[in-house]
Write a protein that holds these residues in place. Sequence first.
Motif, mmCIF file in Angstrom:
data_model
loop_
_atom_site.group_PDB
_atom_site.id
_atom_site.type_symbol
_atom_site.label_atom_id
_atom_site.label_comp_id
_atom_site.label_asym_id
_atom_site.label_seq_id
_atom_site.Cartn_x
_atom_site.Cartn_y
_atom_site.Cartn_z
ATOM 1 N N LEU A 99 116.297 25.056 -78.915
ATOM 2 C CA LEU A 99 115.601 25.470 -79.580
ATOM 3 C C LEU A 99 114.918 24.534 -80.938
ATOM 4 C CD1 LEU A 99 116.506 28.887 -78.921
ATOM 5 C CD2 LEU A 99 114.521 27.986 -77.832
ATOM 6 N N PRO A 100 113.713 25.493 -80.924
ATOM 7 C CA PRO A 100 112.596 24.836 -81.450
ATOM 8 C C PRO A 100 112.981 25.445 -83.218
ATOM 9 C CG PRO A 100 110.955 25.546 -80.564
ATOM 10 C CD PRO A 100 112.666 25.296 -79.715
ATOM 11 N N TRP A 101 113.604 25.180 -83.681
ATOM 12 C CA TRP A 101 114.329 25.928 -85.084
ATOM 13 C C TRP A 101 113.310 25.659 -86.125
ATOM 14 C CZ3 TRP A 101 116.798 30.241 -84.360
ATOM 15 C CH2 TRP A 101 117.422 29.909 -83.014
ATOM 16 N N LYS A 102 112.806 24.022 -85.873
ATOM 17 C CA LYS A 102 111.720 23.978 -87.186
ATOM 18 C C LYS A 102 111.072 24.750 -86.528
ATOM 19 C CE LYS A 102 113.947 19.779 -88.951
ATOM 20 N NZ LYS A 102 113.482 18.224 -89.671
ATOM 21 N N ASN A 103 110.281 25.040 -86.107
ATOM 22 C CA ASN A 103 108.880 25.908 -85.850
ATOM 23 C C ASN A 103 108.988 27.372 -86.420
ATOM 24 O OD1 ASN A 103 106.903 27.452 -84.831
ATOM 25 N ND2 ASN A 103 106.945 26.600 -83.245
ATOM 26 N N PRO A 104 108.002 27.332 -87.395
ATOM 27 C CA PRO A 104 107.663 29.070 -87.975
ATOM 28 C C PRO A 104 108.424 30.311 -87.360
ATOM 29 C CG PRO A 104 105.731 27.283 -89.230
ATOM 30 C CD PRO A 104 106.899 27.146 -87.842
ATOM 31 N N ILE A 105 107.060 30.243 -86.524
ATOM 32 C CA ILE A 105 107.900 31.819 -85.107
ATOM 33 C C ILE A 105 108.924 31.441 -84.305
ATOM 34 C CG2 ILE A 105 106.265 32.411 -83.533
ATOM 35 C CD1 ILE A 105 104.315 31.804 -85.931
ATOM 36 N N MET A 106 108.973 30.374 -84.377
ATOM 37 C CA MET A 106 110.605 30.455 -83.803
ATOM 38 C C MET A 106 111.722 31.134 -84.741
ATOM 39 S SD MET A 106 112.793 29.585 -81.581
ATOM 40 C CE MET A 106 114.270 31.279 -81.660
#
Lengths: 541, 263
Positions: A321-328
């Motif tokens: 998963l895109p863990w660096k994405n703040p929404i994630m």
Amino acid sequence: MLINKRLILSHFWLAFIVFGAALVLGAWQMFVRSPLNAWHFNPEFYYRSVTAHGTVMGYVFPTLVAMGFGYAISEAALEQPLIGRRWAWAGLILVAVGSVVAMIPVSLGLASVLYTFYPPMIGNPFYYIGVVLVVVGSWIWVALMSINLAAWKRDNQDKPVPLAMFANVAGSYLWGWTAVGAALELIFQIIPTALGLTATIDAGLARVFFSWTLHAIVYFWLIPTYIAYYVIFPRAIGGRLYSDAMGRIAFILFVVVAMPIGVHHLFADPQVGAGLKFMHSVFTGLVALPTLLTVFTIVASAEIASRLRGGKGVFGWIGALPWKNPIMLATALSFVMLGFGGAGGLINMSYQLDSTIHNTQWVTGHFHLIFGGAIVIMYFAIAYDLWPHLTGRALDSLGMMRAQLWLWFIGMIVTTFPWHYVGILGMPRRMAFYDYANPAISPQAFSVTMSAAGGLILLTSGILFLIVLIRGQFAARGEAGAYRFAIPLHMPVRIPVALNSFGLWLALMIGLTVINYGYPIAQLMVLKGTSVPAVYVGAAR
Amino acid sequence: MSEEKLYSLRNPWFSISVGITVAIAVLSAVAGLIWFPLLQPNLKLSGIWDAICSAAGVPGLSTQAGAVPPAFKTSNVVMTPEMLTRQDQVSIGRGATLAQRCAICHGPQGVSDANSPNLAGQYAAVTYKELNDFKTGARVNVVMTPFAANMTDQEMRDVALYYAYLPRVPSSLVNPNLTPPAIVVTGAPMRNIPPCGSCHGEIDVKAGSPWLGGQSAVYIKAQLQAFASGARRNDISEQMRNVARQMTAEEIDQVARYYEAQP
């Protein structure tokens, strides 16, 4: 398409400014009642601060977020300019004026009654009038959401209402109806007493009216968060929403079963019968259902996104998963807090278990974890997601955003876990002073100190959040494109009319309110001799 | 979509959702109002209707029948925050004449060194309540009881309003720099003692609580001891007896000296 950007941005800015101020008060409260502070001040200041913190965080901040987000959804999801723009501004002005009117007497120490009002304590009438203005301002929003949806439906008779708008209107109806309880309490009971028209007040009836509002208001706070789960999160991580219908059912369930449950706040009150308390307890249990549906749907949506990105394995996809994405990140942290908070909630809702933690710090810990944690962290996410579209400038401090979200999560855990623990040890809530030198309380000193440190971490995170938004206002201009919501895996083409309209669900909501609240309210209204003398706070010395 | 009829039993969304909602409401009502109450032997219910009334919270008569009347006289004054808060010049004038007979102990200006309470500037509702309690016998004092015995309700109001009208005079022992004792500011939560200041001023003033600043330490101490021993019991809802019983002798001394030194 977002047209009335200034309107929406004004709601969010006012919301986050009052949030910042109330956050400072919260951190100060954590500190002064901890062993870190030698007791040397007037406890009235503490109650004054708790009243201001609760009123802002409970009535003003989430209402403004719901209103601002609601207008954004109405324009973006329905793809039509907001109908009633002037009314929307009037609503915002009413909320702002109401907040100021309410906060002046609180600041002067004339209304230290806490945001739950607690009759027979009676404060300055302007405090209550201010709260009523805030609610009336928000009712304008409720009406506008309904009007905008009706106008869209007239022009799009064969299309399903977009999920974001369906959920948004569900939240507005829930608020419209749940606010009636506190409004009745304020208008017919508290304000007449505060104005000196009556000298006594039926505190038991007032508490029943307040419980009508008190629990469903939490779901009103929660709905923007759930909307973000369903329509922002899957899009932001590059996936699709697993099920559109499941979302509709979850929001419908909130509308129907969030109302007839408030008496679980009155388990220790003598004026409501035990049988009715049980009925409220049953429906409180049912409210877990839409949350469980949501957790399933959103996790499934995350899995879809991960597998699209090449995630593999039974659990291996989680790492992709895109863990660096703040929404994630915000959604994942929100889920963790929702899990712990929900588990604690199951204890609060059961009649017998509640008696061990009723009115202790456990309760304070519980609602801070759910509201301050799981819900508010998604308000941050909503702001991060919307900001570039509202300001026309990029939010590029991604590292700072992640740090802010982590700090909020850590701060909330460090604050609320010790709170739950000292609650189990029996520490009462809503007290300005604890004598930690006393052998009976001294074992709680360490936990309370810990939670005060948590308060400081939360304050740091709050400041970071405001810095990110302010930097966003001054960043370079850039076109963010049209604001879109997540697309479901299977786009609904034809859906049952039940999942596309509210009449049936509002009828069930009102029907269940009458079943579960009708008798206690009628009985207390008819019963003579149930009023007690008002206790005026902040009276002349 | 619009041709589909929602409010029809043939529409499964309607029939199932309404059916489930009604079923849960009925089941929870049957369980909460009938089944569970009947399972509890200590409720001694006579039947289903009795169970429903009990669980719904219908007030029963049985709770009132068991009330034991106290063996002593209790105060019959109903205290409200508005009581005697309006100034009435005629009433004050009459009170000034009536107060002549009080002057020998309470001082011509409502202040004296005789260790009897200083009444100048005392809340009218407080003075009125005490006079009333002396008259009815809820509070007993060899000196005050005969004085109050023949006073009419109007006379008690007049005297009370007159003393409330007189300005407070700081005692000769006034010392505003004295640090307030902990019991005044924070109380003692573990002993269920709220801060004195939360009713008697400084933090908040509650209806019926006297202003204590400048009162004789001897008088305050004697009253706290009387509350603690039960010799005095005209306090509303036993508030002061509960507090005084839990106070230590040292705390009583501290409080008495502190309030004497306040303006």
